[in-house]
Design an enzyme around this catalytic site. Sequence first.
Site, short mmCIF file in Angstrom:
data_model
loop_
_atom_site.label_atom_id
_atom_site.label_comp_id
_atom_site.label_asym_id
_atom_site.label_seq_id
_atom_site.Cartn_x
_atom_site.Cartn_y
_atom_site.Cartn_z
N ASP A 342 -35.77 -2.33 4.35
CA ASP A 342 -35.93 -0.97 5.20
C ASP A 342 -37.39 -0.48 4.98
OD1 ASP A 342 -35.24 1.30 6.72
OD2 ASP A 342 -35.11 2.20 4.82
N ASP A 550 -32.19 2.51 1.65
CA ASP A 550 -31.81 3.61 0.93
C ASP A 550 -31.02 4.64 1.74
OD1 ASP A 550 -34.11 6.25 1.74
OD2 ASP A 550 -33.91 4.27 2.76
N ASP A 554 -28.64 2.26 6.44
CA ASP A 554 -28.65 1.03 6.08
C ASP A 554 -27.53 0.58 5.41
OD1 ASP A 554 -31.46 1.02 6.41
OD2 ASP A 554 -31.76 2.24 4.69
#
Length: 672
Positions: A342, A550, A554
Amino acid sequence: MPSVLLQRPGRPVPAAAATVPRRRTRVFAVAEARWAGAAVALFLIALPLQLTGVPAWAWGPLYAAAYLTGGWEPAREGVRALRDRTLDVDLLMIVAAIGAAAIGQVMDGALLIVIFATSGALESLATARTQDAVRGLLDLAPTTATRLGGDGAEETVATAHLAVGDIILIRPGERVGADGRVLDGTGEVDQATITGEPLPVVKEAGDEVFAGTLNGTGALRVRVERDASDSVIARIVAMVEEASATKAPTQLFIEKIEQRYSLGMVAATLAVFAIPLGFGGDLTSSLLRAMTFMIVASPCAVVLATMPPLLSAIATAGRHGVLVKSAVVMERLAQVDAVALDKTGTLTEGTPRVTDVRPLPGSDLTEGGLLALAAAAEHPSEHPLARAVVDAARARGLTIPAAVGFASAPGIGVRVRVDGRTIAVGAPARLPGDATGATSAQASEAASEAVREVEEGGRTAVLVQRDGVPVGVLGIADRLRPDAAATVASLAALTGRTPMLVTGDNPRAAARLAAEAGITDVRAGLLPQDKVAAVREQETAGRRVLVVGDGVNDAPALAAAHTGIAMGRAGSDLALETADAVIVRDELATVPTVIALARMARRLVVQNLVIAGVFLSGLVVWDLVGHLPLPLGVLGHEGSTVVVGLNGLRLLRDAAWNRAATTERTTERSRA
């Protein structure tokens, strides 16, 4: 923004409101933990009494109570399995404990009960906590919404009762009650929970909004386009649960192996006893041979071959800020051959920072003067960009001038008076100019060029005007973590391919950060289901994907991946619970190190399996073909168990972590 359609054909998603038995699962898990805790306490009281020579009447009842408190649950499960004509490991454990007590080994049987009950309780608590975290995501969506009638009358209703086509009003500071589309109004909506974008997004007529996102400024009228059961939040929950369930076949496979082995052990022991007896063998010697066989064929060393290396690696990783949730996860980390990262909060620090300060020609402002002027205008604002500007001015030690007449326009910017002059700071495309003339035209042209350069660099451009004339441009962007580039290079060296960037942020910002980090495969503008699709695309190609993220957005990808790691410091509760491992200290560089450590643990597992297999097969053959004395069989069995156990504990030392880090860096240099 594209519409969010996550539901698979023919598979309806359960309604968000209805019926998740949240308390029931946790109540049972807590009760099981209490019974296990009672068994542990009774055992710890009885053990010193026995070892110090206190009469059996003092410690015997305590052991009996430990048997009951710790054993009733596995005994019940074992009996249920027996009713289904399966031989469960719970039942074998109870039989073994009772058998130990019957031959006078009361303490050994109690220890079996305590260990088994404790592990079962911990597993139940972990499962309940994860389920609560997943379902708790539904709490992000408000329980009520303001519905507008045909005559404009306002009515407060439960969001579960909203229907497609209803019109709802979203005031500043309120969460959006349902997925829908803006009819009129302008607001800045924080939708990080859905897309992971670090900054609020301006929403106007025609834009899509999602339930659970937060409206910062401006009022919005929204037409509901999905039922509560079909909202993005509800579908994220469904995706996490569905993806987590796909891991169940591994557990089913383990249970199947346990079942077959248990049946095989019982059958083989009976055969070793009965066959010699049927050919006229002595009862005592046949029984002794069967007992010896049961001992040496017991897979203690094989089981211990696997767990100590993995658990030692878990303990070592934990001391260095990486929480790996189970031995299965550590084993999976060793298999990773592709990584998806990410952006916001993972590769980056997750906080907007001023990167460019560009006074325009003819503005008579220095960089410090421009930044101080912008900070004066932004100081009263709570917008993340405003905080970034004020923080940058303070970091430079600038004196921020006093401002009066603060006014904020959602999606446009702010306007104040400083020293009698009007200062406006906001979006370049939306901030109107008030002055005319050649000077203003030249400034506007220079501003347009500066804005273009800033935005092409993947940064957010902020225009500063004085009395309607552009005087400067600021660039704001999320900052790459200091160890991001080195981490990307190490992961590429370990897995043989460069990590993939998956983010909900805009393509230009993603491309800029990816270039700085050394990533070439960039997937930007992704919603949660798009990240899952990207992960599954890699896994369809035969890769075992590690996802590092995080945010709530996600979580589905973390659950769907072969292995998921969450950043702990700023990670959402759902991401932390869904992930298989957590980087507690937010040190991104620990990701390749823990992978290298997992591979070291896997090599030790292979070594231990070879040692255990040699001992077990040798002792079994000796007992069946020759005459293996019982004491020697016990010595060989326990000796092999000790050997593999000590070998597995080698990873407990800090030197193992340092060696993993060194291995990872060496691999990186060799590939370079």
